[in-house]
Scaffold this active site. Structure first.
Site, mmCIF file in Angstrom:
data_model
loop_
_atom_site.group_PDB
_atom_site.id
_atom_site.type_symbol
_atom_site.label_atom_id
_atom_site.label_comp_id
_atom_site.label_asym_id
_atom_site.label_seq_id
_atom_site.Cartn_x
_atom_site.Cartn_y
_atom_site.Cartn_z
ATOM 1 N N CYS B 86 0.836 -1.204 0.000
ATOM 2 C CA CYS B 86 0.000 0.000 0.000
ATOM 3 C C CYS B 86 0.872 1.256 0.000
ATOM 4 O O CYS B 86 1.532 1.538 -0.990
ATOM 5 C CB CYS B 86 -0.980 -0.044 1.172
ATOM 6 N N HIS B 200 -3.574 -5.547 0.902
ATOM 7 C CA HIS B 200 -2.921 -5.801 2.193
ATOM 8 C C HIS B 200 -2.923 -7.288 2.547
ATOM 9 O O HIS B 200 -3.820 -7.743 3.257
ATOM 10 C CB HIS B 200 -3.669 -5.056 3.301
ATOM 11 N N GLU B 202 -1.252 -8.734 4.753
ATOM 12 C CA GLU B 202 -1.153 -8.899 6.212
ATOM 13 C C GLU B 202 -2.522 -8.813 6.891
ATOM 14 O O GLU B 202 -2.668 -9.165 8.055
ATOM 15 C CB GLU B 202 -0.175 -7.875 6.799
#
Lengths: 737, 224
Positions: B86, B200, B202
């Site tokens: 990002c 993302h 994660e």
């Protein structure tokens, strides 16, 4: 000390103080006040800071429970959520600024509530919001302006919260004409802290330094607290300079620096500078501890040259905090804030005089006893009159209107902006940062995050059906408490406490004051009955423009705990073939209903019956049955009744349903009787669930599955149902672009 | 595996990233932006998401001048693996470690939701656990995710297998949420040691949060 003021009448009018206030100030000081002191009293005695109209009604709120660590009176309330952790939360309004300048007004509302939470030592981990707008669907100039406000407010909330890295996980939004002149923007934030590491807004210990940290002080927001304590007129646009400008990047640095500071043992007390800036933070911190304070205003970091003491005391520049620290820790504290590129200055010290003494380059420019400023603030028992509109409004009944087919009624109600999906809104909010979000905007009912530290989850929901509050302020407020709690319980969490945000019209109007008094009674009753004490809140009055007051709008946010993050109950259909139960009693109750509003065109009727025992029983059933793994989904029935609840469950899951509800009057599929829920159960758990539900009215009304949404005589193909549900909002709100 | 995670003022995904890699058994270290060195035993550097320096001026434009970025650039030039997520992707393009640029989303709104992605190339450390045309579901949350590269640059990306991921719908049909050239969601450099993507991974480590597809992505680095 400077000269007494010559043009005193004009000065008082500008500060919204009466002649009686002036005499009172003279009596407190034992002399004539100077301009700085007038400014201080004006801010501290504003409706916004002093709660002078509302205080008598707020007394007696239930505020205690074994799990409540901190009730009202601090920057935010605190509850124990188990495992050694606490949830710190509060909701606050930013209505007036958001109407004047929607982006900055909403953004700084978010920033302010986050500071209230992290000043208590908690890291903000979730935000909600509760928004009211006017006739956004209308082609008129008013409609276009409302759409502009929606776009600005949503962008402002996102702009601030996203940059802070705090997920906005849900909210609610509704639309009534009464908000055309006063939109409502209520922001909620919740933070996580260790239960034994909570910080408070106290300045104590003689000689301890008073330290200013964060952004420099500028001239923005001067007199904001006073501005928001008045009604709007045509001239309100000129008030734009009183709206603060937010800088979420600085606040993010302030957050990280404060959290780093909290790991040390340097802090005695800390408070954010919100409304009335340095004035309220210093007076409140000294006041809570019974201390005095000296402050050297020339030491306050300034954004521009030529600012005077009056401006330093009343600026509402954002992203600032006041800290009382242990003597000797100054250098270490300065180092932490400088690491984060923030200003940090020792501006004063705690004294034992009980007085606030302000200096400017060595000269004393104000000297005010601390305690009387809050303790002797004006307090009004304003006259109250039952509003004249109530009889006519309560007399309205659904039978007085021409019948329409259920199918036509369904389509009208299902496409109302209150009902349809608002991904246009929540899609602009980062809802997943911090990697805890289990249930978020668009997933119906409460929002849920898991707590990595405990393995549990927190559910939260902000609610208020303003039509109920209009036709019955006491009952409507009680229902807001019931509904917010019910939404939390439907996720399998036990509701523990609430925060409120009470938005009303002009308190000088006895009918508005009556609404306020009644709503407080309703909150007291419901919170006591449902064991969800009030741990903090906010009052916003003068939501009136050109004599039109908003509907009574007591927004309620409830927080609850689910012990197991793997047992969070969702609200959309889960599996084809599952059974759908309706739990609770349906009556032909349409008072304040979406049906009356959208199909009959009126807000009226008498409120459906409130039954706290039924409400508690419903919560218990869902919480306990979910613990045993018997449930697939649960959703409360609220605005629009069973049909709209089922349609939302279908649209959000992409799964149809086939439901036959046993009714005496065909319209009852839209009735809004309270304390009901749709519960999805897989066939193998049927026996166990029914055994648990035996003491509550319950019935199987259908099953999940199929290419259609069907509820009695209403049927719609799923693709059409979903198109209406997901596309309507954007097409309305972007029609001018 | 030792993972260093860069923290600028305004970064807000560093702890999420740390949590994700620690779930995979990695050792992690948060690297303050004023550091100008990276530990010698570092296996992977992650430039995490957020709003570095408030994203004022232009996303990632100021972060590029931070002391830590010179260390990141040196690390990458020596062949060290770097992942930008990002805002981290924006910082890597601003730093010229990755080609192209990220502009404001086409419809100008911040965009936060789960989005499907199509795996385009797997001959790299990041996506080696996938096969081409696999579809994954990963959250996106950005205001400036509109990837731009000129035609020659785009051709060279495809020629070298540098396009990693493209936005698509659940069935794999290309769906472009932000106006990116060719719906590109992630790329790598020609040497295949610097990776950048707007989504993302994660945030997609556990099914209770909506998807665990990101786990397979980050796991790719473990045996690479």
């Amino acid at each position: 000390m400077s000269q007494p003021l010559a043009n005193i009448t004009e000065v008082l009018a500008k500060h919204k103080l009466s002649l009686a206030d002036y005499e009172h100030i003279k009596q407190i000081l034992g002399r004539e006040p100077n301009l700085v002191e007038i400014g201080i009293f004006s801010a501290m005695w504003s409706e916004h800071c002093s709660y002078k109209s509302s205080k008598v009604h707020l007394r007696g709120f239930p505020t205690k429970a074994p799990w409540v660590i901190q009730g009202p009176g601090e920057n935010a309330g605190v509850i124990d959520i188990g495992g050694g952790y606490a949830a710190v939360f509060k909701m606050e309004s930013h209505n007036h600024p958001s109407f004047i300048e929607p982006y900055q007004g909403a953004a700084t509302g978010v920033g302010g509530i986050m500071r209230d939470v992290f000043t208590m030592g908690a890291r903000p981990i979730a935000s909600l919001n509760s928004l009211r707008f006017g006739d956004v669907k209308e082609a008129s100039k008013t409609g276009a302006h409302q759409r502009y406000l929606v776009r600005g407010v949503v962008e402002g909330i996102g702009g601030y919260g996203n940059c802070m890295g705090v997920p906005t996980i849900g909210g609610e939004m509704s639309f009534e004409s009464c908000y055309n002149g006063n939109i409502l923007v209520n922001a909620f934030n919740l933070g996580l802290a260790k239960a034994d590491e909570i910080f408070y807004g106290r300045a104590e210990g003689i000689g301890n330094p008073v330290i200013y940290v964060g952004s420099k002080t500028g001239r923005d927001g001067l007199g904001g607290a006073v501005m928001s304590s008045d009604s709007f007129t045509e001239a309100t646009k000129s008030l734009r300079p009183t709206v603060q400008v937010g800088d979420p990047f600085t606040e993010k640095l302030l957050l990280e620096a404060c959290l780093e500071l909290f790991k040390t043992d340097y802090v005695v007390g800390i408070q954010d500078m919100g409304a009335a800036g340095l004035t309220s933070s210093s007076f409140e911190m000294a006041g809570r501890a019974g201390s005095g304070m000296k402050m050297h205003l020339d030491q306050v970091p300034a954004r521009e040259e030529g600012m005077v003491p009056y401006e330093f005391m009343l600026s509402e520049s954002q992203e600032r905090m006041l800290i009382c620290a242990k003597k000797g820790s100054e250098a270490a504290i300065i180092e932490i804030f400088h690491k984060w590129d923030l200003d940090c200055a020792v501006i004063g010290e705690v004294t034992d005089t009980g007085r606030m003494e302000l200096f400017w380059h060595g000269d004393k420019v104000a000297d005010v006893p601390v305690a009387p400023v809050s303790e002797e603030a004006p307090m009004y028992e304003r006259p109250m009159t039952r509003p004249s509109y109530l009889d006519a409004v309560n007399a309205l009944h659904v039978d007085g209107f021409e019948r329409v087919s259920n199918h036509a009624a369904f389509e009208t109600m299902f496409t109302s902006l209150e009902v349809v999906d608002k991904s246009w809104v929540y899609g602009q909010y980062d809802s997943m940062v911090q990697t805890n979000t289990i249930k978020k905007g668009g997933m119906l009912d409460a929002s849920v995050i898991r707590i990595k530290e405990t393995g549990g989850a927190l559910a939260m929901s902000a609610d208020c059906n303003v039509r109920y509050c209009y036709i019955d302020p006491k009952g409507g407020a009680a229902v807001a408490v019931m509904e917010a709690g019910r939404n939390v319980a439907m996720s399998g969490a036990r509701p523990l406490a609430i925060t409120d945000c009470l938005n009303f019209g002009n308190p000088e109007n006895p009918e508005v004051m009556w609404q306020f008094g009644q709503a407080c009674l309703g909150i007291k009753e419901a919170c006591a009955e449902l064991s969800t004490p009030v741990i903090g809140g906010n009052v916003s009055l003068y939501n009136e423009t050109n004599g039109v007051s908003v509907f009574p709008t007591p927004s309620i946010a409830t927080v609850g705990v689910n012990e197991d993050q793997n047992r969070v109950l969702l609200s959309s259909f889960q599996r084809e073939g599952n059974l759908l139960y309706l739990v609770g009693t349906t009556r032909a109750e349409f008072g304040g209903s979406l049906y009356l509003k959208e199909v009959c065109g009126v807000v009226g009727g008498t409120l459906p019956a409130i039954d706290y025992e039924a409400e508690r029983a419903l919560w218990e059933l869902v919480i306990e049955a979910n613990k045993q793994g018997l449930l697939s989904a649960a959703k409360d029935c609220s605005s629009g009744g069973v049909a709209i609840a089922l349609a939302k469950m279908a649209a959000t899951s992409g799964k149809g349903c086939n439901v036959i509800m046993n009714v005496e009057d065909e319209r009852e599929i839209f009735a809004e009787s309270f304390s009901r829920a749709i519960i999805e159960v897989s066939p193998e758990h049927r026996g166990a669930f029914e055994a648990m539900a035996s003491k509550l009215p319950h019935a199987i009304i259908g099953t999940v599955g199929g290419a259609h949404f069907t509820c009695n005589d209403v049927a719609m193909p799923m693709d059409r149902l979903q198109a209406l549900y997901f596309n309507t909002f954007q097409s309305v709100i972007e029609q001018d672009l | 595996m030792n993972v260093g995670i860069v923290q600028f003022p305004g970064t807000n995904c560093e702890y999420d990233t740390r949590y994700a890699f620690e779930q995979l058994g990695c050792t992690t270290q948060i690297l303050w932006h004023k550091n100008d060195t990276v530990a010698a035993n570092t296996d992977l550097l992650v430039v995490a998401g957020g709003f570095s320096y408030g994203d004022y001026l232009r996303s990632g434009a100021i972060a590029r001048f931070s002391p830590i970025m010179q260390a990141v650039i040196d690390f990458a030039h020596k062949g060290g693996k770097v992942l930008g997520i990002c805002n981290g992707f924006q910082v890597l393009t601003e730093s010229r470690l990755l080609p192209g640029a990220l502009k404001r989303n086409e419809h100008l709104h911040f965009l936060s939701r789960h989005h499907h992605l199509q795996v385009v190339s797997t001959d790299n450390a990041f996506l080696n656990r996938f096969t081409c045309n696999d579809i994954v579901n990963i959250p996106i949350a950005h205001h400036d995710g509109n990837y731009y590269i000129d035609e020659a640059g785009l051709r060279s990306l495809y020629d070298n297998d540098q396009v990693l991921l493209r936005y698509c719908d659940a069935q794999g049909n290309i769906a472009n949420p932000n106006g990116s050239v060719d719906a590109i969601a992630g790329i790598c450099n020609a040497q295949k040691n610097v990776f950048g993507l707007m989504p993302h991974p994660e945030r997609a480590m556990e099914s209770i949060l909506g998807s665990s597809d990101g786990k397979r992505m980050l796991e790719g680095f473990l045996n690479a």
